[in-house]
Design a protein around this motif. Structure first.
Motif, PDB file in Angstrom:
ATOM      1  N   ASP A   1      -1.937  -2.447  -4.497  1.00  0.00           N
ATOM      2  CA  ASP A   1      -1.843  -3.621  -3.669  1.00  0.00           C
ATOM      3  C   ASP A   1      -1.620  -3.218  -2.218  1.00  0.00           C
ATOM      4  OD1 ASP A   1      -1.873  -6.457  -3.946  1.00  0.00           O
ATOM      5  OD2 ASP A   1       0.154  -6.393  -3.117  1.00  0.00           O
ATOM      6  N   LYS A   2      -0.830  -2.201  -2.083  1.00  0.00           N
ATOM      7  CA  LYS A   2      -0.521  -1.707  -0.745  1.00  0.00           C
ATOM      8  C   LYS A   2      -1.799  -1.257  -0.046  1.00  0.00           C
ATOM      9  CE  LYS A   2       1.704   2.180  -0.612  1.00  0.00           C
ATOM     10  NZ  LYS A   2       2.866   2.969  -0.985  1.00  0.00           N
TER      11      LYS A   2
ATOM     12  N   GLU B   1      -4.711  -2.167  -0.707  1.00  0.00           N
ATOM     13  CA  GLU B   1      -5.663  -3.240  -0.525  1.00  0.00           C
ATOM     14  C   GLU B   1      -5.387  -4.061   0.704  1.00  0.00           C
ATOM     15  OE1 GLU B   1      -7.330  -4.754  -4.525  1.00  0.00           O
ATOM     16  OE2 GLU B   1      -6.252  -6.275  -3.456  1.00  0.00           O
ATOM     17  N   ARG B   2      -4.136  -4.172   1.021  1.00  0.00           N
ATOM     18  CA  ARG B   2      -3.790  -5.010   2.147  1.00  0.00           C
ATOM     19  C   ARG B   2      -3.923  -4.264   3.472  1.00  0.00           C
ATOM     20  NH1 ARG B   2      -4.529  -8.784  -0.419  1.00  0.00           N
ATOM     21  NH2 ARG B   2      -5.644  -9.075   1.491  1.00  0.00           N
TER      22      ARG B   2
ATOM     23  N   PRO C   1      -6.030  -2.725   6.319  1.00  0.00           N
ATOM     24  CA  PRO C   1      -7.384  -2.901   6.802  1.00  0.00           C
ATOM     25  C   PRO C   1      -8.138  -1.594   6.751  1.00  0.00           C
ATOM     26  CG  PRO C   1      -5.825  -2.862   8.599  1.00  0.00           C
ATOM     27  CD  PRO C   1      -5.028  -2.878   7.343  1.00  0.00           C
ATOM     28  N   ALA C   2      -9.277  -1.653   6.200  1.00  0.00           N
ATOM     29  CA  ALA C   2     -10.151  -0.503   6.122  1.00  0.00           C
ATOM     30  C   ALA C   2      -9.456   0.707   5.525  1.00  0.00           C
ATOM     31  CB  ALA C   2     -10.705  -0.138   7.497  1.00  0.00           C
TER      32      ALA C   2
ATOM     33  N   SER D   1      -7.114   2.545   6.376  1.00  0.00           N
ATOM     34  CA  SER D   1      -7.047   3.737   7.190  1.00  0.00           C
ATOM     35  C   SER D   1      -5.761   3.883   7.979  1.00  0.00           C
ATOM     36  CB  SER D   1      -8.227   3.764   8.150  1.00  0.00           C
ATOM     37  OG  SER D   1      -8.288   2.542   8.838  1.00  0.00           O
ATOM     38  N   VAL D   2      -5.093   2.793   8.266  1.00  0.00           N
ATOM     39  CA  VAL D   2      -3.977   2.905   9.172  1.00  0.00           C
ATOM     40  C   VAL D   2      -2.733   2.283   8.572  1.00  0.00           C
ATOM     41  CG1 VAL D   2      -3.146   2.336  11.451  1.00  0.00           C
ATOM     42  CG2 VAL D   2      -5.558   2.691  11.087  1.00  0.00           C
ATOM     43  N   ASN D   3      -1.665   2.977   8.699  1.00  0.00           N
ATOM     44  CA  ASN D   3      -0.395   2.390   8.349  1.00  0.00           C
ATOM     45  C   ASN D   3       0.008   1.472   9.489  1.00  0.00           C
ATOM     46  OD1 ASN D   3       2.256   1.758   7.955  1.00  0.00           O
ATOM     47  ND2 ASN D   3       2.795   3.791   7.198  1.00  0.00           N
ATOM     48  N   LEU D   4       0.125   0.200   9.193  1.00  0.00           N
ATOM     49  CA  LEU D   4       0.351  -0.758  10.266  1.00  0.00           C
ATOM     50  C   LEU D   4       1.731  -0.647  10.866  1.00  0.00           C
ATOM     51  CD1 LEU D   4      -1.391  -3.770   8.682  1.00  0.00           C
ATOM     52  CD2 LEU D   4      -2.184  -2.273  10.490  1.00  0.00           C
ATOM     53  N   LEU D   5       2.601   0.012  10.178  1.00  0.00           N
ATOM     54  CA  LEU D   5       3.955   0.022  10.691  1.00  0.00           C
ATOM     55  C   LEU D   5       4.175   1.122  11.703  1.00  0.00           C
ATOM     56  CD1 LEU D   5       5.311  -0.854   7.274  1.00  0.00           C
ATOM     57  CD2 LEU D   5       5.546  -2.256   9.306  1.00  0.00           C
TER      58      LEU D   5
ATOM     59  N   ASP E   1       1.240   3.130  12.756  1.00  0.00           N
ATOM     60  CA  ASP E   1      -0.066   3.539  13.258  1.00  0.00           C
ATOM     61  C   ASP E   1      -0.582   4.856  12.693  1.00  0.00           C
ATOM     62  OD1 ASP E   1      -0.559   1.359  14.768  1.00  0.00           O
ATOM     63  OD2 ASP E   1       0.362   2.173  16.576  1.00  0.00           O
TER      64      ASP E   1
ATOM     65  N   TRP F   1      -9.336   1.159   0.217  1.00  0.00           N
ATOM     66  CA  TRP F   1      -9.776  -0.223   0.390  1.00  0.00           C
ATOM     67  C   TRP F   1     -11.253  -0.226   0.738  1.00  0.00           C
ATOM     68  CZ3 TRP F   1     -12.006  -3.000   4.279  1.00  0.00           C
ATOM     69  CH2 TRP F   1     -11.922  -4.386   4.188  1.00  0.00           C
TER      70      TRP F   1
END
Lengths: 208, 542
Positions: free
Chosen positions: B369-370, B372-373, B375-376, B378-382, B384, B392
């Motif tokens: 799930d992680k 999948e959420r 984007p692309a 490629s990047v850890n949103l927290l 960068d 994904w």
């Protein structure tokens, strides 16, 4: 929100970015094709709307701009949750505005996942000589977060049409993929349970 | 005494248990000087009297807002707001100075007024999050709804919106357990107030409301600022319409600036309100911290139960739950609406994992799930950083298995369902364990072959097919251990679905007796067929 009425796609797009990066100029340029038009009467209109036709598909864009209110901490998820796309604008002469774009990308991905199509616009390329945000950095960042990057100048009317067109094209594509996915996914599914009492979670894992 | 929200969220929550009566004292200058100020933390012994209504000394310090009457808070906020609002000069507005880099110089009062808004908003969020249990948080939440009502009565749209936006923020809105503890009356009050701030038609509701009310009134400045920015860009200096158009906006604001309140200042309340501070530059971190705290207080529910666990309250209202905004009314998909302007809510203001209910029908595995959420992928949103497994968007498919009656291709595309209806389902026992906080969930249920297919709800109360998602949210394969049992004694429209193999019991309510009977009959018909005829004495049906 996406609704299809009589073959028309309706997409909601949010325009985000620091104040003064020129997002409103971009929008006005696109909607009215008049950068400094004295006859502009769109104030107090509904969302700014633009109708367009791509490959025979009628598309209605409702673009939501929070210009002037950026500093109010009022415009939370409740306002952008139904968006199909977001345009994140920064000023190529202002590094802080690029940092703000990164914040927005995080926020949108956190709240909306990959459902939202993102495009990033480096605006004011007419001021190329004052550029402080390196183009390569911006472009590689865009690739990393799965967004398209455009160089724009609202003033010179450069890249504006392309930006909106690409966004619209991607939103349409995404919409159609999702519709198809609904169909194809149904062919091979088995998830037997939902309420698994697992405590581990992706977010708390990373965030803490 | 200045009180710093940031430090509340960062440190006080941890420190306070040791220094129960200590207060966090943190002085900072205003505006630009903040940058140069190193935080100086002082711990002082505080002599706040113990509040008799609070059981814990911890709460008496942190939740002291509860000790101030909503009316007093609203009154004093309005006095402070009005003072600040009145000091805004036309030049600050006509130059769009607040959008400039030197905004503190050219639009100091617009900036100060905006800061007031944000402080009230962050303060509201923090005060609610300071409550350790849903009940305590709900108490604070209710308190702020009362404050909001008083602000509404005072025509203070500025602080009213600040409070409302706090309650609809990512950190607060997702606290379903907290919202579920709220009284129906408070919820309705909140819904009513929140409706004012719909963005539909360029804030039409708010604009019309502000036009309709008489003075005194402190408007929400934001929409005027938007209008000014548009005029500024559409009619640059020298344009003949610029002055006239700006004058319309300025005149409206000037009228509001003649407002007067006949409110007696209450210094200790005003001081308390003024003590709410944080460093503007760190606002983003404060927000992140509040969100993390929110996740910690009410961890995201597992898929399928993201609508909160105390929703049994709603059972009384059942399928006719009124159309509202408050999150506690959310069912199933957790859609959130404002003014009915959104027919298809995509944003689910809970933990992102919960979104899987709507869009990720495979989503059982947390790790996937992680991915999948992301984007692309490629990047850890927290932070960068690049993620190692950019799996994904196909990651989700890994957990999927073919349906029992399907060869994995097109069989299920056109589901031939033998029977379907609206149901409500509650988990009673799951894998032998009693589920104490189970809630009723609304589904569209289909039976096809030996498979039960669940579709989550898109709306709050609808019971027809259109009110439920087209995407299935879960599929249960019936085997010979399943039995459906009618529950005439308890409710005419109810039946239980029992899995003797795993020790799981679901209760279903269908809305009428005949549907319940049909369901029970059809399920048992299927499961009877599946019973392996061999050593019958090993099967135990109770």
């Amino acid at each position: 929100m996406t609704t299809v009425q009589s073959g028309t796609h309706n997409f909601k797009v949010v325009l985000l970015g620091e104040g003064c990066v020129g997002k409103t100029s971009l929008l006005l340029r696109y909607i009215e094709d008049k950068y400094n038009d004295k006859h502009l009467t769109t104030l107090q209109a509904t969302f700014l709307n633009k109708k367009l036709n791509i490959n025979g598909k009628r598309i209605n864009l409702s673009i939501w701009d929070t210009a002037g209110q950026e500093k109010f901490h009022a415009l939370g998820p409740i306002y952008y949750r139904n968006s199909n796309g977001a345009i994140l604008v920064y000023d190529i002469t202002d590094e802080d505005s690029f940092g703000k774009v990164k914040n927005w990308v995080k926020e949108l991905r956190k709240m909306l996942g990959s459902d939202i199509v993102l495009v990033i616009a480096g605006n004011k390329i007419d001021l190329e000589q004052d550029r402080t945000v390196p183009l390569e950095e911006a472009e590689s960042y865009a690739v990393m977060v799965g967004a398209r990057h455009f160089n724009t100048s609202a003033k010179m009317n450069q890249g504006v049409e392309e930006l909106f067109l690409e966004l619209t094209r991607e939103m349409t594509e995404r919409f159609e993929q999702n519709s198809q996915a609904d169909v194809s996914r149904t062919s091979r599914v088995l998830v037997v349970e939902d309420e698994a009492p697992q405590q581990s979670s992706c977010c708390s894992g990373i965030r803490n | 005494m200045p009180r710093d929200i940031l430090s509340d969220s960062l440190a006080v929550l941890r420190i306070v248990e040791k220094f129960k009566a200590d207060i966090y004292n943190f002085s900072v200058g205003e505006g630009a000087t903040n940058r140069q100020c190193d935080p100086v933390y002082q711990f002082k012994t505080n002599s706040l009297p113990a509040a008799s209504s609070m059981s814990q000394s911890w709460d008496t310090m942190v939740c002291s807002v509860l000790r101030i009457a909503p009316e007093d808070i609203a009154n004093q906020l309005s006095l402070l707001d009005l003072l600040c609002f009145k000091s805004i000069k036309p030049e600050e507005l006509t130059t769009c100075g607040w959008t400039k880099l030197n905004k503190l110089m050219v639009a100091p009062n617009v900036v100060a007024f905006t800061k007031r808004f944000n402080r009230v908003s962050f303060w509201t969020v923090q005060e609610i999050l300071n409550g350790q249990s849903p009940k305590v948080r709900a108490e604070t939440l209710a308190h702020f709804i009362k404050v909001a009502k008083k602000l509404y009565d005072l025509n203070n749209l500025h602080s009213l919106f600040a409070v409302i936006s706090a309650l609809t923020s990512a950190s607060i809105y997702r606290l379903t357990k907290t919202w579920a503890c709220l009284s129906k009356k408070d919820k309705q009050q909140f819904d009513k107030l929140a409706e004012l701030f719909g963005d539909k038609d360029n804030w039409m509701t708010l604009r019309e409301y502000m036009r309709s009310i008489s003075l005194p009134c402190i408007p929400y400045l934001g929409i005027f600022l938007t209008d000014l920015v548009y005029i500024d860009i559409a009619h640059p200096s020298g344009s003949p319409h610029r002055v006239a158009k700006m004058a319309v906006v300025l005149k409206a604001l000037e009228r509001y600036q003649t407002s007067e309140y006949t409110i007696t200042p209450v210094p200790h309340v005003a001081n308390y309100l003024n003590s709410v501070r944080y460093i503007e530059e760190l606002q983003k971190f404060l927000e992140d911290d509040q969100y993390k705290l929110s996740l910690k207080l009410e961890p995201p529910s597992p898929i399928g139960s993201c609508a909160g666990s105390k929703e049994s309250v709603k059972e009384v209202q059942g399928p006719s739950t009124p159309f509202t905004l408050s999150p506690s009314h959310r069912l199933g998909s957790g859609s959130l609406r404002l003014q009915g302007s959104y027919t298809q809510a995509k944003f689910i203001p809970t933990h992102r994992k919960c979104r899987s209910l709507g869009s990720n029908i495979f989503g059982k595995s947390h790790s996937e799930d992680k991915d999948e959420r992301t984007p692309a992928g490629s990047v850890n949103l927290l932070d960068d950083t690049l993620l190692e497994s950019p799996s994904w968007p196909t990651a989700g498919a890994k957990t999927s298995k073919p349906l029992p009656f399907s060869d994995g291709s097109s069989v299920m595309d056109s589901v031939e369902c033998e029977f379907q209806s609206y149901v409500r389902r509650k988990t009673i026992i799951k894998d032998g364990r009693k589920i104490s906080l189970s809630s009723w969930q609304r589904y569209w249920l289909q039976i096809s072959g030996n498979v039960l297919i669940f579709y989550s709800s898109k709306t709050f109360k609808g019971t027809s097919r259109n009110d439920f998602s087209k995407e299935r949210c879960k599929v249960v394969e019936l085997h010979d251990g399943w039995r459906a049992v009618l529950m005439d004694c308890e409710a005419q429209d109810a039946f239980q679905l029992v899995d003797h193999r795993t020790g799981t019991i679901y209760k279903f309510k269908t809305g009428n007796e005949s549907t319940a009977k049909q369901w029970a009959a059809r399920i048992n018909e299927v499961t009877n067929k599946l019973v392996t005829p061999l050593p019958a004495n090993l099967m135990s049906f109770e």
